[in-house]
Design an enzyme around this catalytic site. Structure first.
Site, mmCIF file in Angstrom:
data_model
loop_
_atom_site.group_PDB
_atom_site.id
_atom_site.type_symbol
_atom_site.label_atom_id
_atom_site.label_comp_id
_atom_site.label_asym_id
_atom_site.label_seq_id
_atom_site.Cartn_x
_atom_site.Cartn_y
_atom_site.Cartn_z
ATOM 1 N N LYS A 111 -6.399 -2.173 18.503
ATOM 2 C CA LYS A 111 -7.104 -1.329 19.279
ATOM 3 C C LYS A 111 -8.308 -2.237 20.112
ATOM 4 O O LYS A 111 -8.819 -1.245 20.951
ATOM 5 C CB LYS A 111 -7.643 -0.215 18.359
ATOM 6 C CG LYS A 111 -6.412 0.506 17.764
ATOM 7 C CD LYS A 111 -6.800 2.004 17.291
ATOM 8 C CE LYS A 111 -5.709 2.760 17.034
ATOM 9 N NZ LYS A 111 -6.260 4.054 16.425
ATOM 10 N N LYS A 192 11.527 6.013 16.130
ATOM 11 C CA LYS A 192 11.078 7.092 15.400
ATOM 12 C C LYS A 192 10.471 8.191 16.261
ATOM 13 O O LYS A 192 10.006 7.994 17.303
ATOM 14 C CB LYS A 192 9.824 6.221 14.626
ATOM 15 C CG LYS A 192 9.468 7.099 13.357
ATOM 16 C CD LYS A 192 8.297 6.386 12.751
ATOM 17 C CE LYS A 192 6.650 7.107 12.689
ATOM 18 N NZ LYS A 192 6.042 6.657 12.142
ATOM 19 N N LYS A 195 4.394 11.664 17.625
ATOM 20 C CA LYS A 195 3.752 12.513 18.373
ATOM 21 C C LYS A 195 3.413 11.901 19.852
ATOM 22 O O LYS A 195 3.117 12.573 20.688
ATOM 23 C CB LYS A 195 2.473 12.963 17.656
ATOM 24 C CG LYS A 195 1.766 11.856 16.729
ATOM 25 C CD LYS A 195 0.582 12.658 16.004
ATOM 26 C CE LYS A 195 0.345 12.206 14.772
ATOM 27 N NZ LYS A 195 -0.226 12.605 13.770
HETATM 28 P P1 AMP Z 1 1.689 9.348 12.120
HETATM 29 O O1 AMP Z 1 2.267 10.572 12.580
HETATM 30 O O2 AMP Z 1 2.365 8.102 12.651
HETATM 31 O O3 AMP Z 1 0.140 9.019 11.932
HETATM 32 O O4 AMP Z 1 2.090 9.349 10.569
HETATM 33 C C1 AMP Z 1 1.669 10.416 9.534
HETATM 34 C C2 AMP Z 1 2.484 10.473 8.234
HETATM 35 O O5 AMP Z 1 3.762 10.897 8.577
HETATM 36 C C3 AMP Z 1 2.880 8.935 7.717
HETATM 37 O O6 AMP Z 1 2.963 9.127 6.262
HETATM 38 C C4 AMP Z 1 4.341 8.679 8.281
HETATM 39 O O7 AMP Z 1 5.273 7.966 7.419
HETATM 40 C C5 AMP Z 1 5.003 10.141 8.254
HETATM 41 N N1 AMP Z 1 5.850 10.213 9.744
HETATM 42 C C6 AMP Z 1 5.448 10.230 11.010
HETATM 43 N N2 AMP Z 1 6.533 10.316 11.714
HETATM 44 C C7 AMP Z 1 7.507 10.009 10.975
HETATM 45 C C8 AMP Z 1 9.130 10.077 11.092
HETATM 46 N N3 AMP Z 1 9.720 10.440 12.370
HETATM 47 N N4 AMP Z 1 9.859 10.377 10.212
HETATM 48 C C9 AMP Z 1 9.355 10.567 8.835
HETATM 49 N N5 AMP Z 1 7.974 10.292 8.664
HETATM 50 C C10 AMP Z 1 7.020 10.258 9.577
#
Ligand code: AMP
Ligand code: TRP
Length: 326
Positions: A111, A192, A195
């Site tokens: 970052k 993946k 968001k």
């Molecule tokens: P993040 O949105 O990347 O901050 O992730 C927050 C939580 O959601 C973490 O525990 C990730 O492992 C889970 N997560 C985020 N995106 C996915 C996805 N596409 N599939 C499964 N788990 C996800």
């Protein structure tokens, strides 16, 4: 019962990937551990963001978690910035953490890369996280892979403090949440669902309208074959839809392949869309009830009252060990 704690940043968008990969895991964990969940709003200000309404996002995140099934009777829920002891302990821990350790953190390096003007908070971010964890004698910290290094730093700082001042902190363990199914992007099923993705047609958000969700699923990228068969490498699009359907219905892959053996992709996509929409509509219905109700205020007030007492006791113990005037 072991104590578990996790913090979530109030980013405002929760995806179907977060729901299946993280929230459903949290719901499973709430019966297994004494569980603490907080909104990490102090962490959310380390990088300035425009168009970011902290207050609204915080409330929305809590309403959404409750709507998904996080049970306030089984979890202590609170907002980090309301509990002043976190930042207070963080200062003491900063004085027991080395600059070198912090400047080697992957997230900091990523970052701050190429930037001249980043805040000191970006560097000290992991120490505040250590404080969040150590102030409650936490045993287990569920986090994504990207946060594992920060939990390891919390262990190092706790061990160092214990060696210097006598046993004060519990040494926490990270619990890496990759056990859940990884949900892929609907437009590009080799990456993946995230968001921050540029093309939002590939991403289902829990607060999307039913129409939007339906459209996104019907338009999801698939292959030129027509068999509903799970094959991650050759049929990533269909395999992703099978995974989504599996996670929401609890059915096994073979059962799903059997159910749709005479269906074309259009019919299968419709079934997936119906299932996703039904589950999300129920979540949204509960979300609407929570967002404007006093329940959130009551839950947060109770959470704050309880965690403030716990945090103050730990900070007092730390201050005594160091020898501050009291
Ligand atoms: P993040 O949105 O990347 O901050 O992730 C927050 C939580 O959601 C973490 O525990 C990730 O492992 C889970 N997560 C985020 N995106 C996915 C996805 N596409 N599939 C499964 N788990 C996800
Ligand atoms: N840094 C974490 C994230 O971005 C959020 C967080 C803050 C956290 N404090 C924590 C997670 C303590 C677990 C424990 O995802």
């Amino acid at each position: 019962m072991k104590r578990m704690l996790t913090g979530l940043q109030p980013t405002g968008v929760i995806t179907l990937g977060n729901y299946i990969g993280a929230i459903k895991q949290m719901i499973k964990n709430q019966d297994k551990y004494e569980s603490y969940i907080f909104v990490a709003d102090l962490h959310a200000i380390t990088v300035p963001k425009e168009d970011f309404n902290l207050k609204e996002n915080t409330r929305s995140l809590i309403a959404l978690y409750l709507a998904c099934g996080i049970d306030p009777k089984k979890n202590t829920i609170f907002v980090q910035s309301q509990n002043e002891y976190h930042a207070n302990l963080s200062w003491v821990l900063e004085c027991n953490t080395y600059f070198g350790e912090l400047s080697r953190m992957h997230q900091f390096k990523e970052k701050s890369k190429g930037k001249e003007n980043f805040t000191a908070g970006l560097l000290t971010y992991p120490v505040l996280m250590a404080s969040d964890i150590l102030i409650y004698d936490t045993d287990i910290v569920p986090v994504g892979m990207d946060q594992k290094q920060h939990v390891e730093l919390a262990r190092d700082v706790a061990e160092r403090f214990n060696n210097k001042f006598g046993k004060t902190f519990v040494i926490p363990e990270p619990l890496i949440s990759d056990v859940g199914t990884k949900i892929m992007d609907l437009v590009d099923p080799t990456k993946k669902m995230s968001k921050s993705s540029e093309n939002q047609n590939g991403v289902i958000r829990l607060l999307d309208s039913s129409d939007e969700i339906r459209k996104k699923i019907i338009k999801a990228t698939t292959d030129s074959d027509s068999k509903v068969k799970f094959d991650k490498d050759k049929k990533p699009g269909i395999s992703n839809l099978i995974n989504i359907y599996k996670s929401l219905t609890g059915k096994e892959i073979e059962e799903i392949e059997e159910e749709f053996k005479d269906s074309n992709y259009g019919q299968f996509k419709k079934a997936v869309a119906d299932t996703v929409v039904k589950e999300i509509e129920e979540i949204q219905k509960r979300y609407k009830e929570y967002i404007d109700s006093d329940i959130i205020d009551i839950i947060l007030e109770e959470g704050l009252k309880k965690t403030r007492l716990m945090a103050k006791a730990k900070l007092d113990a730390v201050k005594r060990k160091i020898g501050f005037y009291n």
